[in-house]
Write a protein that holds these residues in place. Structure first.
Motif, PDB file in Angstrom:
ATOM      1  N   PRO A  43      49.048  42.821  33.914  1.00  0.00           N
ATOM      2  CA  PRO A  43      48.028  41.989  34.583  1.00  0.00           C
ATOM      3  C   PRO A  43      47.995  42.161  36.099  1.00  0.00           C
ATOM      4  O   PRO A  43      46.921  42.338  36.680  1.00  0.00           O
ATOM      5  N   THR A  63      46.742  45.644  37.085  1.00  0.00           N
ATOM      6  CA  THR A  63      45.313  45.768  36.811  1.00  0.00           C
ATOM      7  C   THR A  63      44.490  45.007  37.851  1.00  0.00           C
ATOM      8  O   THR A  63      43.447  45.492  38.296  1.00  0.00           O
ATOM      9  N   ARG A  64      44.965  43.840  38.255  1.00  0.00           N
ATOM     10  CA  ARG A  64      44.266  43.092  39.319  1.00  0.00           C
ATOM     11  C   ARG A  64      44.229  43.904  40.617  1.00  0.00           C
ATOM     12  O   ARG A  64      43.200  43.988  41.288  1.00  0.00           O
ATOM     13  N   ARG A  65      45.372  44.511  40.965  1.00  0.00           N
ATOM     14  CA  ARG A  65      45.415  45.338  42.182  1.00  0.00           C
ATOM     15  C   ARG A  65      44.494  46.552  42.055  1.00  0.00           C
ATOM     16  O   ARG A  65      43.808  46.921  42.998  1.00  0.00           O
ATOM     17  N   SER A 101      41.846  46.774  40.220  1.00  0.00           N
ATOM     18  CA  SER A 101      40.471  46.289  40.267  1.00  0.00           C
ATOM     19  C   SER A 101      40.043  46.041  41.709  1.00  0.00           C
ATOM     20  O   SER A 101      38.943  46.428  42.119  1.00  0.00           O
ATOM     21  N   ALA A 102      40.921  45.428  42.486  1.00  0.00           N
ATOM     22  CA  ALA A 102      40.613  45.167  43.892  1.00  0.00           C
ATOM     23  C   ALA A 102      40.497  46.473  44.669  1.00  0.00           C
ATOM     24  O   ALA A 102      39.608  46.625  45.513  1.00  0.00           O
ATOM     25  N   ASP A 147      34.860  42.818  37.273  1.00  0.00           N
ATOM     26  CA  ASP A 147      35.965  41.938  37.642  1.00  0.00           C
ATOM     27  C   ASP A 147      36.895  41.759  36.441  1.00  0.00           C
ATOM     28  O   ASP A 147      36.441  41.466  35.329  1.00  0.00           O
ATOM     29  N   THR A 148      38.183  41.902  36.649  1.00  0.00           N
ATOM     30  CA  THR A 148      39.158  41.783  35.567  1.00  0.00           C
ATOM     31  C   THR A 148      39.992  40.503  35.665  1.00  0.00           C
ATOM     32  O   THR A 148      40.891  40.309  34.856  1.00  0.00           O
ATOM     33  N   SER A 149      39.684  39.647  36.614  1.00  0.00           N
ATOM     34  CA  SER A 149      40.562  38.499  36.873  1.00  0.00           C
ATOM     35  C   SER A 149      40.690  37.547  35.683  1.00  0.00           C
ATOM     36  O   SER A 149      41.787  37.095  35.367  1.00  0.00           O
ATOM     37  N   ALA A 150      39.604  37.233  35.003  1.00  0.00           N
ATOM     38  CA  ALA A 150      39.692  36.314  33.853  1.00  0.00           C
ATOM     39  C   ALA A 150      40.501  36.946  32.724  1.00  0.00           C
ATOM     40  O   ALA A 150      41.350  36.290  32.104  1.00  0.00           O
ATOM     41  N   THR A 157      42.793  39.322  32.995  1.00  0.00           N
ATOM     42  CA  THR A 157      44.203  39.469  33.365  1.00  0.00           C
ATOM     43  C   THR A 157      44.925  38.125  33.388  1.00  0.00           C
ATOM     44  O   THR A 157      46.112  38.072  33.089  1.00  0.00           O
ATOM     45  N   ARG A 158      44.213  37.042  33.695  1.00  0.00           N
ATOM     46  CA  ARG A 158      44.848  35.714  33.618  1.00  0.00           C
ATOM     47  C   ARG A 158      45.224  35.385  32.181  1.00  0.00           C
ATOM     48  O   ARG A 158      46.324  34.907  31.906  1.00  0.00           O
TER      49      ARG A 158
END
Length: 156
Positions: free
Chosen positions: A28, A31-33, A35-36, A120-123, A125-126
């Motif tokens: 997670p 992947t967030r990094r 994505s950013a 956006d992958t934030s949801a 990855t959470r």
């Protein structure tokens, strides 16, 4: 024979479950990094690390099937198949396997697909972090049960 089966069971758990636990835990955040990074610079190569972590999870999940196989053989050899601590461990292992197969691995695939599209992958990855935490917690409890063996008469 029991010592050999137990040794193989423990080694298989370390070699197979350990990498899944670590890779799934890292996925997670990595992947967030990524994505950013891809959103800010258009870097499409940033997905290579999450892809590798996902591959590790998939491959070692399949290899991990040997852990319960040798666990059952060891339990049979020790004549503890009906012990409550073992039954609870089996149930928790099944739940962990379902979480991995039905939530973590598909969630990782969905996050990788979103990453490829630049979404956006934030949801995702959470949710993955939560599922992975549950998976890891279940393995921690199973490990403690295997060591402590509450109510066991086989000594510990």
């Amino acid at each position: 024979m029991t010592k050999l089966l137990l040794s193989i069971h423990v080694l298989a758990a370390i070699i197979a479950i350990g990498p899944v636990t670590v890779a799934a835990s890292m996925f997670p955040a990595v992947t967030r990094r990524a994505s950013a990074s891809s959103a800010s610079s258009g870097d499409r190569h940033s997905a290579s690390v999450p892809q590798s972590l996902h591959r590790i999870c998939r491959v070692y999940a399949v290899v991990g099937v040997v852990v319960p196989v040798f666990g059952f053989a060891t339990a049979n050899s020790l004549h503890v198949l009906g012990d409550p601590w073992l039954i609870v461990s089996i149930v928790l292992t099944l739940i962990a396997a379902v979480i991995l197969a039905a939530l973590v691995l598909p969630g990782q695939s969905a996050a990788l697909a979103a990453l490829d599209k630049g979404s956006d992958t934030s949801a995702t990855t959470r949710r993955l972090a939560m599922y992975t935490g549950a998976f890891n917690l279940l393995w921690a409890v199973v490990t403690v049960l295997m060591i402590v063996r509450p109510g066991s008469t086989t000594g510990a």
